[in-house]
Design a protein around this motif. Structure first.
Motif, PDB file in Angstrom:
ATOM      1  N   GLU A   1      12.108   1.105   6.366  1.00 22.13           N
ATOM      2  CA  GLU A   1      12.591   0.509   7.611  1.00 22.13           C
ATOM      3  C   GLU A   1      11.958  -0.626   8.221  1.00 22.13           C
ATOM      4  OE1 GLU A   1      12.542   3.850  10.126  1.00 22.13           O
ATOM      5  OE2 GLU A   1      14.278   5.008   9.249  1.00 22.13           O
ATOM      6  N   ASP A   2      10.339  -0.692   7.556  1.00 19.68           N
ATOM      7  CA  ASP A   2       9.843  -1.377   8.421  1.00 19.68           C
ATOM      8  C   ASP A   2       9.891  -2.833   8.078  1.00 19.68           C
ATOM      9  OD1 ASP A   2       7.100  -1.716  10.257  1.00 19.68           O
ATOM     10  OD2 ASP A   2       6.295  -2.652   8.570  1.00 19.68           O
TER      11      ASP A   2
ATOM     12  N   ASP B   1       8.179  11.711   2.357  1.00 11.42           N
ATOM     13  CA  ASP B   1       9.269  11.421   3.006  1.00 11.42           C
ATOM     14  C   ASP B   1       9.182  10.713   4.274  1.00 11.42           C
ATOM     15  OD1 ASP B   1      10.630  13.018   1.093  1.00 11.42           O
ATOM     16  OD2 ASP B   1      11.080  15.091   2.565  1.00 11.42           O
ATOM     17  N   GLU B   2       8.018  10.793   5.147  1.00  4.12           N
ATOM     18  CA  GLU B   2       7.875  10.178   6.344  1.00  4.12           C
ATOM     19  C   GLU B   2       7.470   8.566   5.719  1.00  4.12           C
ATOM     20  OE1 GLU B   2       4.253   9.610   9.173  1.00  4.12           O
ATOM     21  OE2 GLU B   2       4.790  11.631   8.518  1.00  4.12           O
ATOM     22  N   LEU B   3       6.560   8.600   4.744  1.00  2.00           N
ATOM     23  CA  LEU B   3       6.217   7.114   4.526  1.00  2.00           C
ATOM     24  C   LEU B   3       7.281   6.426   3.761  1.00  2.00           C
ATOM     25  CD1 LEU B   3       2.576   7.634   3.784  1.00  2.00           C
ATOM     26  CD2 LEU B   3       3.367   7.138   5.780  1.00  2.00           C
ATOM     27  N   ARG B   4       8.117   7.248   3.090  1.00  2.90           N
ATOM     28  CA  ARG B   4       9.257   6.608   2.202  1.00  2.90           C
ATOM     29  C   ARG B   4      10.301   5.639   3.369  1.00  2.90           C
ATOM     30  NH1 ARG B   4      10.799   3.732  -1.618  1.00  2.90           N
ATOM     31  NH2 ARG B   4      11.491   2.371   0.117  1.00  2.90           N
TER      32      ARG B   4
ATOM     33  N   GLU C   1       2.512   7.071  -6.767  1.00  6.63           N
ATOM     34  CA  GLU C   1       1.398   7.909  -7.376  1.00  6.63           C
ATOM     35  C   GLU C   1       1.558   9.268  -6.549  1.00  6.63           C
ATOM     36  OE1 GLU C   1      -2.269   5.712  -6.377  1.00  6.63           O
ATOM     37  OE2 GLU C   1      -1.593   4.234  -7.835  1.00  6.63           O
ATOM     38  N   ASN C   2       2.107   9.417  -5.632  1.00  4.03           N
ATOM     39  CA  ASN C   2       2.181  10.847  -4.797  1.00  4.03           C
ATOM     40  C   ASN C   2       3.595  11.169  -4.427  1.00  4.03           C
ATOM     41  OD1 ASN C   2      -0.991  11.166  -4.374  1.00  4.03           O
ATOM     42  ND2 ASN C   2      -0.454   9.013  -3.830  1.00  4.03           N
TER      43      ASN C   2
ATOM     44  N   ASN D   1       0.838  -1.100   0.013  1.00  2.00           N
ATOM     45  CA  ASN D   1      -0.159  -0.068   0.061  1.00  2.00           C
ATOM     46  C   ASN D   1       0.948   1.078   0.043  1.00  2.00           C
ATOM     47  OD1 ASN D   1      -2.254  -1.566   0.088  1.00  2.00           O
ATOM     48  ND2 ASN D   1      -2.785  -1.516   2.388  1.00  2.00           N
ATOM     49  N   LEU D   2       1.956   1.211   0.797  1.00  2.00           N
ATOM     50  CA  LEU D   2       2.835   2.271   0.788  1.00  2.00           C
ATOM     51  C   LEU D   2       3.472   2.707  -0.514  1.00  2.00           C
ATOM     52  CD1 LEU D   2       4.320   2.046   4.494  1.00  2.00           C
ATOM     53  CD2 LEU D   2       2.586   3.739   3.788  1.00  2.00           C
TER      54      LEU D   2
END
Length: 248
Positions: A225-226, A217-220, A209-210, A202-203
């Motif tokens: 890392e996750d 940057d936060e979700l990258r 797309e965004n 999902n990320l």
């Protein structure tokens, strides 16, 4: 009143917002012997899969409450799609303060015991909406293995080792609160993987797309890392389950 947008992005189109899959959710419904007309209150109901599928499969009725506008809207759409919108309703609001007009047969909080400050407080929140002889369903993490250090604890999204108990300790806690454990359905490593890995996909799709979004940057960083955090720590050390309780 709403969840941060990152929660909605991370969950994507997932219907169950915790590490039990559709099969385990169905197993839970059968295990607690739901009957036609059983009334259920689901606090932090997410996209409403518990209520919607149990209304379809067992004829239950009930109300779900969630702080997320997006999840509440999705739950209503799911109820309509399954033809159970006349049996279940979904309310956007604060689950910690919601009490139904009439006591219910089953009161559930599956994976959000933060609303009561932990398991004991959440049991108290649920119990105030429960009829005499009714059942609670509580979803909660536990330590599969003893975490050896603070790095492991933090990687499992715990503020301290004491935030979670091991499985015997969690079962003992239910007893300390005055409740008998009468059923449980536990996530396994595969269902943990399905839930965690769905977040990564999902990320990644959202990032593609965004790329210029303020959250990019936060979700990258999260996507970078996750996966390693999950395979090194979470799937090994952290368990998760839904526990059915009856008052002693």
């Amino acid at each position: 009143m709403d969840l941060p947008r990152s929660f909605v992005i991370r969950e994507g189109d997932l219907r169950i917002l915790n590490p039990i899959d559709a099969g385990k959710l169905a197993t839970l419904g059968r295990a607690v012997k739901l009957r036609q007309g059983t009334s259920i209150l689901d606090l932090c109901s997410g996209r409403g899969e518990l209520l919607c599928t149990w209304a379809r499969d067992h004829g239950v009725v009930g109300t779900g409450v969630d702080i997320s506008t997006a999840f509440t809207a999705a739950a209503r759409e799911r109820a309509a799609a399954l033809g159970v919108a006349d049996r279940v309703r979904f309310v956007h609001g604060d689950a910690a303060t919601f009490v139904p007009e009439e006591p219910v047969d089953v009161a559930a909080c599956v994976g959000a015991t933060w609303i009561g400050g932990g398991v004991p407080g959440t049991i108290e929140l649920l119990a105030r909406s429960l009829r005499a002889g009714g059942m609670l369903l509580v979803g909660e993490p536990y330590w599969r293995l003893d975490p050896p250090d603070g790095e492991t604890v933090a990687a499992c999204h715990a503020e301290s080792k004491e935030q979670f108990r091991d499985l015997p300790g969690l079962v003992g806690l239910f007893g300390e609160c005055g409740w008998d454990l009468v059923e449980m359905v536990l996530a396994d490593q595969d269902s943990w993987d399905r839930y965690a890995a769905a977040h990564w996909l999902n990320l990644r799709r959202w990032l593609d797309e965004n790329p210029d979004d303020e959250l990019a940057d936060e979700l990258r960083r999260e996507l970078t890392e996750d996966p390693l955090r999950h395979v090194r720590y979470q799937r090994e050390y952290l368990g998760w389950g839904v526990f059915a309780l009856l008052r002693r």
